[in-house]
Design an enzyme around this catalytic site. Structure first.
Site, PDB file in Angstrom:
ATOM      1  N   SER A   1       0.674  -1.180   0.208  1.00 21.31           N
ATOM      2  CA  SER A   1      -0.062  -0.087   0.004  1.00 21.31           C
ATOM      3  C   SER A   1       0.712   1.261  -0.175  1.00 21.31           C
ATOM      4  O   SER A   1       0.593   2.478   0.635  1.00 21.31           O
ATOM      5  CB  SER A   1      -0.784   0.039   1.395  1.00 21.31           C
TER       6      SER A   1
ATOM      7  N   HIS B   1      18.084  19.186  16.226  1.00 21.44           N
ATOM      8  CA  HIS B   1      17.564  18.020  16.791  1.00 21.44           C
ATOM      9  C   HIS B   1      17.219  17.260  15.275  1.00 21.44           C
ATOM     10  O   HIS B   1      16.767  17.620  14.347  1.00 21.44           O
ATOM     11  CB  HIS B   1      16.293  18.060  17.492  1.00 21.44           C
TER      12      HIS B   1
ATOM     13  N   SER C   1      15.379  13.597  14.239  1.00 23.10           N
ATOM     14  CA  SER C   1      14.620  12.027  14.503  1.00 23.10           C
ATOM     15  C   SER C   1      13.425  11.600  13.503  1.00 23.10           C
ATOM     16  O   SER C   1      13.443  12.557  12.528  1.00 23.10           O
ATOM     17  CB  SER C   1      13.750  12.574  16.022  1.00 23.10           C
TER      18      SER C   1
ATOM     19  N   GLY D   1      10.663  10.184  14.256  1.00 20.38           N
ATOM     20  CA  GLY D   1       9.141  10.020  14.740  1.00 20.38           C
ATOM     21  C   GLY D   1       8.649   8.715  14.799  1.00 20.38           C
ATOM     22  O   GLY D   1       7.187   8.743  15.110  1.00 20.38           O
ATOM     23  N   ARG D   2       9.367   7.541  15.044  1.00 20.29           N
ATOM     24  CA  ARG D   2       8.831   6.319  14.941  1.00 20.29           C
ATOM     25  C   ARG D   2       8.816   5.724  16.123  1.00 20.29           C
ATOM     26  O   ARG D   2       9.372   6.371  17.277  1.00 20.29           O
ATOM     27  CB  ARG D   2       9.846   5.245  14.142  1.00 20.29           C
TER      28      ARG D   2
ATOM     29  N   SER E   1      12.603   3.629  16.468  1.00 25.14           N
ATOM     30  CA  SER E   1      12.843   5.082  17.030  1.00 25.14           C
ATOM     31  C   SER E   1      14.319   5.509  16.911  1.00 25.14           C
ATOM     32  O   SER E   1      15.166   4.663  17.340  1.00 25.14           O
ATOM     33  CB  SER E   1      12.171   5.241  18.233  1.00 25.14           C
TER      34      SER E   1
ATOM     35  N   ASN F   1      20.667  14.664  19.322  1.00 21.61           N
ATOM     36  CA  ASN F   1      20.970  16.090  19.471  1.00 21.61           C
ATOM     37  C   ASN F   1      22.345  16.526  19.376  1.00 21.61           C
ATOM     38  O   ASN F   1      23.107  15.839  19.918  1.00 21.61           O
ATOM     39  CB  ASN F   1      20.155  16.662  20.637  1.00 21.61           C
TER      40      ASN F   1
ATOM     41  N   ASP G   1      18.098   5.608  21.575  1.00 22.12           N
ATOM     42  CA  ASP G   1      17.757   4.797  20.741  1.00 22.12           C
ATOM     43  C   ASP G   1      18.810   4.475  19.982  1.00 22.12           C
ATOM     44  O   ASP G   1      18.818   3.283  19.157  1.00 22.12           O
ATOM     45  CB  ASP G   1      16.604   5.227  20.002  1.00 22.12           C
TER      46      ASP G   1
END
Length: 303
Positions: free
Chosen positions: A132, A166, A168, A170-171, A176, A180, A218
């Site tokens: 999809s 920063h 990232s 966003g997961r 994730s 920084n 992470d």
């Protein structure tokens, strides 16, 4: 990964650079670091007859001696903005063909040399109909920085950015990724070239107490693959063609990356057709610790 690149010295470039500013383009060529020096080579100053009360004037770059780094009063280009409708890599799951695009801008704060910047890069599995057509990853990169561009002859058009950023994706866990950094980025924007160096210090985060700890680091080993510095050079050829090379290397681990973008303006100058190549670590946060080779074709709005 060991990278060897032969570059023409800045002195040699300066000798053949034309006295006037190059034709329009925006990135950090910055018109990179902020390529603003990541933004494009700017055009020679034009006479401006527009009504300065016009709101759209806020979106026009001011001309100044640092023509490649665009110190506009309002909203202006930051890093390059592009769309690669087709890119190919064998090194990730899902469809090997992806759409990749990046948007970027910066806002000057209250007439000072402080800026808020924002860059977003997305990897879209548009051709993966089986799943999809998902977005594989989007990387969000807000920052705040101060741009120092002294107008003194002995510095020979050298300036510097000092900032915090920063980054990232966003997961949710386990995908994730974030970090920084504070950085200093000296650059020289002169004639037909831009040289941009960026040195950073990663702000430490606490260790995870468990794999499901959402507050711990992470990606504690990201510097092993991304290193502590980056070198960029942009050079104008054949009139309005621009070659932009980016290099990273952590000499302690041998991990690094090389990226090349070559862009040519369209006949009317409204966009730039580009060829994009990347090899190494850190193309995206999700794959920061995996070597990826990608080639893509597309268009750029700002360089």
């Amino acid at each position: 990964m060991m990278l060897t690149v032969l570059l023409i010295s800045p002195a040699a470039w300066a000798e053949d650079a034309s006295p006037s500013a190059p034709a329009p383009a925006s990135a950090p060529i910055p018109v990179t670091p902020d390529i603003a020096p990541q933004t494009a080579l700017a055009a020679a100053p034009e006479e401006q007859h527009e009504d300065r009360s016009n709101y759209l004037q806020n979106f026009r770059q001011d001309s100044d001696e640092y023509v490649l780094t665009s110190t506009a009063r309002g909203l202006s280009p930051h890093r390059s903005m592009y769309l690669l409708p087709y890119s190919y890599s064998q090194h990730y799951d899902g469809s090997r063909a992806e759409v990749v695009f990046q948007i970027s801008g910066k806002q000057r704060l209250f007439g000072t040399n402080f800026y808020l910047g924002y860059t977003q890069r997305s990897f879209w599995q548009m051709y993966n109909k089986k799943d999809s057509s998902p977005f594989r990853e989007t990387v969000y990169n807000p920052e705040v920085f101060y741009r120092w561009t002294p107008k003194v002859d002995w510095l020979n058009k050298w300036g510097s950015d000092f900032g915090f950023e920063h980054e990232s994706n966003g997961r949710d866990l386990p995908d994730s990724r974030s970090w920084n950094r504070i950085y200093i980025a000296p650059f020289q924007s002169k004639g037909k070239y831009l040289v941009y160096l960026k040195f950073w210090y990663r702000m430490p985060e606490k260790k995870k107490t468990s794999p499901t700890d959402t507050e711990g680091d992470d990606n504690p080993d990201i510097e092993r693959f991304m290193g502590h510095a980056e070198f960029q050079v942009q050079r104008q050829f054949f009139g309005d063609h621009i070659a932009h090379v980016t290099l990273r290397n952590n000499f302690a681990t041998g991990k690094g990356a090389v990226a090349l973008n070559y862009s040519i303006p369209s006949n009317d100058g409204s966009v730039f057709f580009c060829l994009n190549f990347f090899n190494g670590y850190g193309e995206s946060l999700l794959d920061y610790n995996r070597s990826v080779t990608r080639i893509g074709l597309g268009v750029m709005v700002t360089r």
